[in-house]
Design a protein around this motif. Structure first.
Motif, short mmCIF file in Angstrom:
data_model
loop_
_atom_site.label_atom_id
_atom_site.label_comp_id
_atom_site.label_asym_id
_atom_site.label_seq_id
_atom_site.Cartn_x
_atom_site.Cartn_y
_atom_site.Cartn_z
N ASN A 35 32.06 23.11 5.00
CA ASN A 35 31.42 22.28 3.97
C ASN A 35 30.64 21.15 4.63
OD1 ASN A 35 30.65 21.05 1.60
ND2 ASN A 35 32.67 20.20 1.14
N GLN A 36 29.57 21.51 5.33
CA GLN A 36 28.76 20.50 6.00
C GLN A 36 28.11 19.55 5.00
OE1 GLN A 36 25.44 21.93 8.35
NE2 GLN A 36 25.51 20.15 9.68
N ALA A 37 27.70 20.08 3.85
CA ALA A 37 27.08 19.24 2.83
C ALA A 37 28.03 18.14 2.38
CB ALA A 37 26.65 20.08 1.63
N GLY A 38 29.31 18.49 2.21
CA GLY A 38 30.31 17.49 1.83
C GLY A 38 30.50 16.45 2.90
N ALA A 39 30.50 16.88 4.17
CA ALA A 39 30.64 15.95 5.28
C ALA A 39 29.48 14.97 5.32
CB ALA A 39 30.73 16.71 6.60
N LEU A 40 28.26 15.49 5.10
CA LEU A 40 27.08 14.62 5.09
C LEU A 40 27.14 13.64 3.92
CD1 LEU A 40 24.32 17.23 6.03
CD2 LEU A 40 25.34 15.46 7.50
N GLU A 41 27.73 14.08 2.81
CA GLU A 41 27.93 13.18 1.66
C GLU A 41 28.87 12.04 2.03
OE1 GLU A 41 30.59 14.18 -1.84
OE2 GLU A 41 28.62 14.55 -2.73
N THR A 42 29.95 12.37 2.74
CA THR A 42 30.89 11.34 3.19
C THR A 42 30.20 10.36 4.12
OG1 THR A 42 32.64 13.03 3.11
CG2 THR A 42 33.18 10.94 4.16
N VAL A 43 29.42 10.91 5.07
CA VAL A 43 28.67 10.06 6.01
C VAL A 43 27.73 9.13 5.25
CG1 VAL A 43 26.88 10.09 7.79
CG2 VAL A 43 28.84 11.65 7.96
N GLU A 44 27.04 9.67 4.25
CA GLU A 44 26.10 8.86 3.48
C GLU A 44 26.80 7.73 2.75
OE1 GLU A 44 22.86 9.46 -0.17
OE2 GLU A 44 23.70 11.22 0.85
N MET A 45 27.97 8.03 2.18
CA MET A 45 28.71 6.99 1.44
C MET A 45 29.19 5.89 2.38
SD MET A 45 30.81 8.90 -1.61
CE MET A 45 31.36 10.38 -0.80
N ILE A 46 29.59 6.27 3.59
CA ILE A 46 30.03 5.26 4.57
C ILE A 46 28.83 4.47 5.08
CG2 ILE A 46 31.04 4.94 6.86
CD1 ILE A 46 32.93 7.29 6.20
N ASP A 47 27.72 5.16 5.31
CA ASP A 47 26.48 4.48 5.75
C ASP A 47 26.04 3.42 4.74
OD1 ASP A 47 26.12 5.70 8.19
OD2 ASP A 47 24.82 7.29 7.41
N LYS A 48 26.18 3.74 3.45
CA LYS A 48 25.75 2.81 2.40
C LYS A 48 26.53 1.50 2.47
CE LYS A 48 23.98 5.91 -1.20
NZ LYS A 48 24.28 6.56 -2.49
N GLU A 49 27.73 1.56 3.01
CA GLU A 49 28.55 0.36 3.13
C GLU A 49 28.51 -0.20 4.54
OE1 GLU A 49 32.25 0.41 1.15
OE2 GLU A 49 31.61 1.91 -0.32
N ASP A 50 27.48 0.22 5.29
CA ASP A 50 27.25 -0.28 6.66
C ASP A 50 28.41 0.03 7.59
OD1 ASP A 50 24.74 -1.40 5.98
OD2 ASP A 50 25.74 -3.16 5.14
N GLY A 51 29.08 1.16 7.34
CA GLY A 51 30.16 1.58 8.24
C GLY A 51 29.62 2.43 9.38
N ALA A 52 30.39 2.53 10.44
CA ALA A 52 30.02 3.36 11.60
C ALA A 52 30.76 4.69 11.48
CB ALA A 52 30.40 2.65 12.90
N VAL A 53 30.03 5.81 11.52
CA VAL A 53 30.65 7.10 11.26
C VAL A 53 29.96 8.20 12.06
CG1 VAL A 53 29.18 7.42 9.20
CG2 VAL A 53 31.30 8.73 9.43
N VAL A 54 30.75 9.16 12.52
CA VAL A 54 30.26 10.35 13.20
C VAL A 54 30.96 11.55 12.57
CG1 VAL A 54 30.19 11.62 15.39
CG2 VAL A 54 29.82 9.14 15.38
N ALA A 55 30.21 12.63 12.28
CA ALA A 55 30.80 13.85 11.73
C ALA A 55 30.75 14.95 12.78
CB ALA A 55 30.04 14.29 10.49
N LEU A 56 31.89 15.63 12.97
CA LEU A 56 31.99 16.71 13.96
C LEU A 56 32.61 17.94 13.30
CD1 LEU A 56 33.46 14.74 17.01
CD2 LEU A 56 31.08 15.43 16.68
#
Length: 252
Positions: A35-56
């Motif tokens: 579910n790469q799309a879901g992972a990218l959604e999680t990354v986007e939500m964290i990015d919106k709050e100025d969090g640091a995130v990496v998806a693997l």
């Protein structure tokens, strides 16, 4: 800044845990499988709050993938945070499978074991050299392994989750010399994508589950994700080797 690895964070409880940790100022390495799309959604939500995130990407049912994953984690730690260790691990990735005992095949049993028990066991072992002293681990188990959550059709699933509860205690014992705390959370029925979006496909089961729950509703991912984040926090620094049922009082 603390850094957490959250497996299975493309939806549901893992996604919630990753976001809750990021909101507390924690850097997040999240994993996904399929579910790469879901992972990218999680990354986007964290990015919106100025969090640091990496998806693997990671398949927790494939232990041969663990050493390359550790190298990918080490690279992400260096490149994103200029560190060679991480602090927090959430073993959350998994799947649900319903089958009555008489109908459970060896193939079903072995797949559940690989993903729900062998996977967390050897992934944690593989990542241990990168886990900082004084860190913390939370394993996502299930109330299917407890008396309160016993329901027909989950003998294999509950057995694997029960094994993970026991593993939690052993890890807490053996890793205590490094100041690493290890706990588990046992969710009850929670509105996630488990079992191929079962709650979306069979919404008629929800009222009965809510009726069996003392607090009168189905669990939501944030009900569990918040507890995971809290258990990993400084406020819970004196808690280890515990399994916390997070079910709203299922079958209470």
């Amino acid at each position: 800044m603390q850094i957490a690895i959250v497996t299975g964070a493309s939806s549901g409880i893992g996604q919630s845990a990753a976001i809750q940790l990021a909101r507390r100022g924690t850097g997040v390495i999240l994993t996904y499988n399929g579910n790469q799309a879901g992972a990218l959604e999680t990354v986007e939500m964290i990015d919106k709050e100025d969090g640091a995130v990496v998806a693997l990407p990671l398949d927790v049912g494939d232990s041969a993938a663990f050493p390359p994953f550790r190298e990918a984690v080490a690279a992400a730690l260096r490149d994103t945070w200029q560190r060679d260790t991480f602090d927090l691990l959430v073993n959350n990735a998994g799947f649900g499978h319903l089958a009555m005992f008489e109908e459970t095949t060896e193939e079903m049993f072995d797949t559940l074991m690989r993903v729900l028990l062998k996977g967390p066991y050897f992934l944690t072992q593989t990542l241990l050299p990168l886990l900082a002293d004084g860190g913390a681990i939370v394993n996502t188990t299930s109330n299917a392994a407890l008396r309160s959550g016993l329901e027909p059709g989950y003998s294999a699933y509950g057995t694997m989750k029960g094994g993970l509860v026991v593993l939690t205690r052993y890890l807490a014992k053996e890793l205590s010399s490094r100041g690493i705390r290890v706990n588990s959370v046992s969710p009850g029925s929670t509105r996630t994508r488990i079992a191929d979006d079962a709650f979306e496909r069979f919404p008629e089961v929800i009222p009965d589950l809510a009726a069996k729950t003392a607090l009168g509703r189905l669990g939501e991912p944030d009900d569990i994700g918040m507890v995971i984040a809290a258990l990993l926090s400084e406020e819970c620094r004196w808690i280890t080797a515990q399994d916390i049922e997070v079910s709203g009082g299922y079958n209470l």
